[in-house]
Design an enzyme around this catalytic site. Structure first.
Site, mmCIF file in Angstrom:
data_model
loop_
_atom_site.group_PDB
_atom_site.id
_atom_site.type_symbol
_atom_site.label_atom_id
_atom_site.label_comp_id
_atom_site.label_asym_id
_atom_site.label_seq_id
_atom_site.Cartn_x
_atom_site.Cartn_y
_atom_site.Cartn_z
ATOM 1 C CG ASP A 1 80.694 149.078 128.202
ATOM 2 O OD1 ASP A 1 80.620 150.321 128.257
ATOM 3 O OD2 ASP A 1 79.679 148.333 128.166
ATOM 4 C CG HIS A 2 79.798 150.054 132.301
ATOM 5 N ND1 HIS A 2 79.164 151.177 132.793
ATOM 6 C CD2 HIS A 2 78.959 149.547 131.360
ATOM 7 C CE1 HIS A 2 77.994 151.337 132.174
ATOM 8 N NE2 HIS A 2 77.854 150.365 131.289
ATOM 9 C CB VAL B 1 73.103 147.057 121.174
ATOM 10 C CG1 VAL B 1 72.087 145.921 121.072
ATOM 11 C CG2 VAL B 1 72.468 148.365 120.698
HETATM 12 P P1 13P Z 1 71.769 146.578 126.905
HETATM 13 O O1 13P Z 1 72.226 145.211 127.284
HETATM 14 O O2 13P Z 1 70.586 147.022 127.677
HETATM 15 O O3 13P Z 1 71.596 146.737 125.444
HETATM 16 O O4 13P Z 1 72.925 147.600 127.349
HETATM 17 C C1 13P Z 1 74.235 147.398 126.919
HETATM 18 C C2 13P Z 1 75.121 148.467 127.440
HETATM 19 O O5 13P Z 1 74.707 149.580 127.650
HETATM 20 C C3 13P Z 1 76.526 148.138 127.653
HETATM 21 O O6 13P Z 1 77.251 149.199 128.166
#
Ligand code: 13P
Length: 283
Positions: free
Chosen positions: A82-83, A226
């Protein structure tokens, strides 16, 4: 072995009108709880190693951990970076065996974002790995502001980058501890009208459950990230376990008991994305 790519789970979700949870992993216990929850609800799950997780645990360890969980799961599991902010970070994840990577070029000019994402796609495709990109910056509660996704940029990205999924900014904000997000459905409709690929919303914790469900059932938005919601459940679990027995000191006992809160919270997230649908799982 049920390690699958992001495309493998997003295509049927899009076709049948349900959403798939991309859950933020911080360690072994929450990752295990997510897979157990997915097995109970009978849904695919996306295990996500984001920047906070990677700061604490080396990427090769996370790759092995996610793959191990996937290999022993009875539901499809995506091992997702992620990211990723650097091309090399995404390349490393592909080489280590992640089945999906996100390149976050949302702060770049759109031409650069498309060019960098396309480079990752070329390497990922050869390895059977999916790629998620992002167009329009998604901000942080009490932090940087969002810049909403420009539909024309979304169209170009979906046609030119080769990515399998596109994260968008439509009022969703990372790290909300309450359901405070206000989704801009007009902007979403404009993006949906021109996007050729499934859409992703980050900051899923802040989106009210019924809105998540509506977005999932109306199709094209299929991946819901999430983190905060399930991280808060872990924190509450830890406080519960420690206050129930102030003498407790064993790490494994504490974490395993706290894991139950995460397991329950993950099931709530997963069910919130199904509506009245139930995925057909091959595994
Ligand atoms: P939240 O922690 O706001 O649910 O976001 C998680 C997220 O977008 C991880 O990429």
């Amino acid at each position: 072995m049920s390690l699958v790519s992001l495309s493998d789970v997003l295509k049927p979700a899009n076709q049948h009108g349900y959403g798939v949870a991309g859950l933020v992993v911080l360690g072994w216990e929450d990752a295990r709880a997510y897979v157990r929850a997915a097995e109970e609800v009978r849904v695919p799950v996306i295990l996500q190693a984001g920047p906070g997780c990677r700061e604490n645990t080396p990427l090769p360890v996370l790759a092995k951990m996610f793959r191990h969980l996937a290999e022993h799961a009875s539901v499809p599991v995506v091992a997702h970076l992620d990211h990723g902010y650097e091309i090399d970070e995404c390349f490393e994840a592909i080489d280590l065996g992640f089945s999906s990577v996100m390149f976050d070029g949302s702060k770049m000019p759109i031409d650069d974002n498309i060019e960098c994402t396309a480079k990752i796609v070329a390497r990922a495709k050869a390895a059977g790995v999916s790629v998620e990109g992002e167009v329009g910056y998604v901000g942080y509660a009490d932090g940087a502001n969002s810049s909403g996704t420009n539909p024309e940029e979304a169209r170009r990205f979906s046609e030119e980058s080769g990515a399998d999924a596109m994260a968008i900014s439509i009022g969703n904000v990372h790290l909300h501890q309450t359901k405070a997000a206000v989704i801009d459905f007009d902007r979403l409709a404009k993006i949906k009208a021109v996007s050729k690929i499934p859409l992703v919303v980050h900051g899923g914790s802040g989106i009210p459950i019924e809105i998540r469900q509506r977005m999932a059932m109306e199709s094209l938005v299929v991946k819901f990230n999430v983190g905060t919601e399930v991280r808060m459940a872990f924190g509450q679990g830890l406080r519960r376990v420690l206050s129930e027995d102030p003498e407790l000191f064993d790490r494994v006992t504490i974490l395993t008991n706290a894991e139950k809160n995460v397991y329950e919270a993950a099931k709530v997230v997963m069910r919130s994305l199904l509506g009245d649908k139930q995925p057909q799982l091959d595994t």
